[in-house]
Design a protein around this motif. Structure first.
Motif, PDB file in Angstrom:
ATOM      1  N   TYR A   6      83.252  41.733 146.996  1.00 48.44           N
ATOM      2  CA  TYR A   6      82.576  42.470 146.290  1.00 48.44           C
ATOM      3  C   TYR A   6      82.832  44.052 146.737  1.00 48.44           C
ATOM      4  N   GLN A   7      82.413  45.088 145.844  1.00 45.49           N
ATOM      5  CA  GLN A   7      82.658  46.496 146.258  1.00 45.49           C
ATOM      6  C   GLN A   7      81.274  47.292 145.645  1.00 45.49           C
ATOM      7  N   CYS A   8      80.814  48.007 146.489  1.00 48.23           N
ATOM      8  CA  CYS A   8      79.622  48.860 146.256  1.00 48.23           C
ATOM      9  C   CYS A   8      80.061  49.859 145.395  1.00 48.23           C
ATOM     10  N   LYS A   9      79.343  50.343 144.464  1.00 47.01           N
ATOM     11  CA  LYS A   9      79.521  51.353 143.266  1.00 47.01           C
ATOM     12  C   LYS A   9      79.122  52.686 143.972  1.00 47.01           C
ATOM     13  N   SER A  10      78.266  52.723 144.860  1.00 48.08           N
ATOM     14  CA  SER A  10      77.728  53.911 145.558  1.00 48.08           C
ATOM     15  C   SER A  10      78.304  54.255 146.851  1.00 48.08           C
ATOM     16  N   GLU A  12      81.069  52.478 148.168  1.00 47.11           N
ATOM     17  CA  GLU A  12      82.381  51.753 148.302  1.00 47.11           C
ATOM     18  C   GLU A  12      82.655  50.887 149.406  1.00 47.11           C
ATOM     19  N   CYS A  29      74.305  45.821 147.528  1.00 47.19           N
ATOM     20  CA  CYS A  29      75.279  46.258 148.691  1.00 47.19           C
ATOM     21  C   CYS A  29      74.196  46.026 150.040  1.00 47.19           C
ATOM     22  N   GLU A  35      74.476  49.087 143.641  1.00 50.50           N
ATOM     23  CA  GLU A  35      74.811  48.047 142.924  1.00 50.50           C
ATOM     24  C   GLU A  35      76.215  47.681 143.270  1.00 50.50           C
ATOM     25  N   GLU A  37      79.886  45.296 142.439  1.00 55.79           N
ATOM     26  CA  GLU A  37      80.651  44.574 141.198  1.00 55.79           C
ATOM     27  C   GLU A  37      81.677  43.583 141.920  1.00 55.79           C
TER      28      GLU A  37
END
Length: 82
Positions: A6-10, A12, A29, A35, A37
């Motif tokens: 997973y990688q955090c959109k805020s 990273e 996260c 959030e 993805e």
């Protein structure tokens, strides 16, 4: 159990989570609470060496391959047929 990335959109932040297929996907996260993805990662599965793949499905299964006649007709997968 599969390992998902997973990688955090805020922030990273990238992290991995071992989950069952039936488990819900991560949404938060662990570092910042943002959030996340799910990423598509390269699989750790590879067919190497002999065995059922090399013996049953490979063109190098020990049986000689007949030479291509190149005359057209029945060699649909043959490069000479194109």
């Amino acid at each position: 159990m599969p390992l998902y990335e997973y990688q955090c959109k805020s922030c990273e932040n990238r992290f991995e989570k071992r989950q069952k297929f039936s488990d819900p996907a991560e949404t938060v996260c662990p570092s910042c609470g943002g959030e996340v993805e799910k990423l598509i990662s390269q699989s750790g599965f590879a067919l190497k060496g002999g065995g059922w793949y090399g013996d049953g499905y490979s063109s190098s299964n020990g049986k000689p391959t007949p030479p291509c006649q190149g005359g057209g007709g029945g060699c649909a997968g043959c490069p000479s047929a194109a």
